[in-house]
Design an enzyme around this catalytic site. Structure first.
Site, PDB file in Angstrom:
ATOM      1  N   VAL A  35       0.838  -1.201  -0.210  1.00 60.36           N
ATOM      2  CA  VAL A  35       0.032  -0.026  -0.029  1.00 60.36           C
ATOM      3  C   VAL A  35       0.899   1.158   0.007  1.00 60.36           C
ATOM      4  O   VAL A  35       1.963   1.222   0.710  1.00 60.36           O
ATOM      5  CB  VAL A  35      -0.839   0.137   1.327  1.00 60.36           C
ATOM      6  CG1 VAL A  35      -1.959   1.430   1.343  1.00 60.36           C
ATOM      7  CG2 VAL A  35      -1.778  -1.239   1.129  1.00 60.36           C
ATOM      8  N   CYS A  36       0.556   2.211  -0.664  1.00 57.99           N
ATOM      9  CA  CYS A  36       1.219   3.504  -0.662  1.00 57.99           C
ATOM     10  C   CYS A  36       2.788   3.468  -1.077  1.00 57.99           C
ATOM     11  O   CYS A  36       2.964   2.676  -2.091  1.00 57.99           O
ATOM     12  CB  CYS A  36       0.989   4.184   0.608  1.00 57.99           C
ATOM     13  SG  CYS A  36       1.207   5.976   0.544  1.00 57.99           S
ATOM     14  N   THR A  37       3.485   3.967  -0.402  1.00 56.84           N
ATOM     15  CA  THR A  37       4.996   3.923  -0.854  1.00 56.84           C
ATOM     16  C   THR A  37       5.701   2.444  -0.096  1.00 56.84           C
ATOM     17  O   THR A  37       6.999   2.258  -0.627  1.00 56.84           O
ATOM     18  CB  THR A  37       5.828   5.158  -0.067  1.00 56.84           C
ATOM     19  OG1 THR A  37       5.425   5.020   1.384  1.00 56.84           O
ATOM     20  CG2 THR A  37       5.480   6.338  -0.710  1.00 56.84           C
TER      21      THR A  37
END
Length: 226
Positions: free
Chosen positions: A98-100
């Site tokens: 998720v995300c970075t």
């Protein structure tokens, strides 16, 4: 028993993993283990998560989930942490983030030649790890599932749950959690946000951008040497 492991590190964004955890913990015949190096407590934006498993002591998993955070690139430079992500990911059926967190998957060598999502402000770092940027909120490329920034983790989790347990089960969990988002503002993506809002946010990120790119380049160089 389906084994799902969420790998944490200091400076993680808590919604990156608590959102997916809420969804995936309701998967039938599954066990979700939240782990950190040494089983140490992890602080995430003022919340402290404790009683964590020792990541190095986790023998295997079917699903490996790596969340993002302000310190994601620092985690990508942590050789011991990345080694555990690489070890568990090598035997996992699904590699997810998720995300970075996708930058950490990249640093572990799992995104070469893959399409992947990331937070919109940092997805330009993905090609450093051989990944192709995909701007979708949830991206699947083979056994790799990646979500965009923070709240995209919830959509990601339902997409993954449908893969693991079927759409009917995923829809039942969605109903139980009353996940029917109606955001009060249409400003959640750069192409939707008012120009002045986007400009102000980019200005806040600017002091970190150069350092974060340098760290990502260092992690990518380390991967090439490996």
């Amino acid at each position: 028993m389906l084994e799902i492991v969420i790998a944490l590190y200091p400076g993680v964004t808590h919604l990156d993993f608590t959102g997916p955890h809420q969804v995936l913990s309701r998967a039938p015949d599954a066990r979700v283990t939240v782990a950190a190096m040494g089983g140490r407590d992890v602080e995430a934006e003022g919340l402290v998560f404790t009683r964590l498993a020792d990541l190095a002591a986790v023998e295997r998993c079917d699903v490996l989930l790596v969340p993002g955070g302000a310190a994601a690139v620092e985690a990508a430079l942590d050789e011991a942490f990345v080694a555990q992500v690489r070890r568990l990911g090598a035997g996992a059926r699904y590699l997810t983030s998720v995300c970075t967190g996708s930058l950490i998957l990249g640093a572990a060598g799992f995104l070469q030649g893959r399409r992947a999502a990331c937070h919109w402000a940092w997805r330009d770092l993905l090609p450093l790890f051989g990944a192709a940027v995909d701007e979708d909120r949830v991206v699947r490329d083979g056994n790799v599932f990646t979500g965009g920034g923070v709240t995209a983790g919830i959509d990601f989790a339902f997409t993954l749950l449908a893969e693991l347990a079927g759409e009917t089960t995923a829809q039942g969990v969605q109903l139980g959690l009353e996940y029917a988002p109606e955001p009060p503002f249409h400003a959640g993506r750069p192409e939707l946000a008012p120009p002045e809002v986007l400009a102000a946010y980019r200005a806040r990120l600017a002091p970190f951008a150069t350092r974060r790119r340098a760290q990502a380049e260092a992690a990518a160089a380390r991967l090439e040497r490996a």
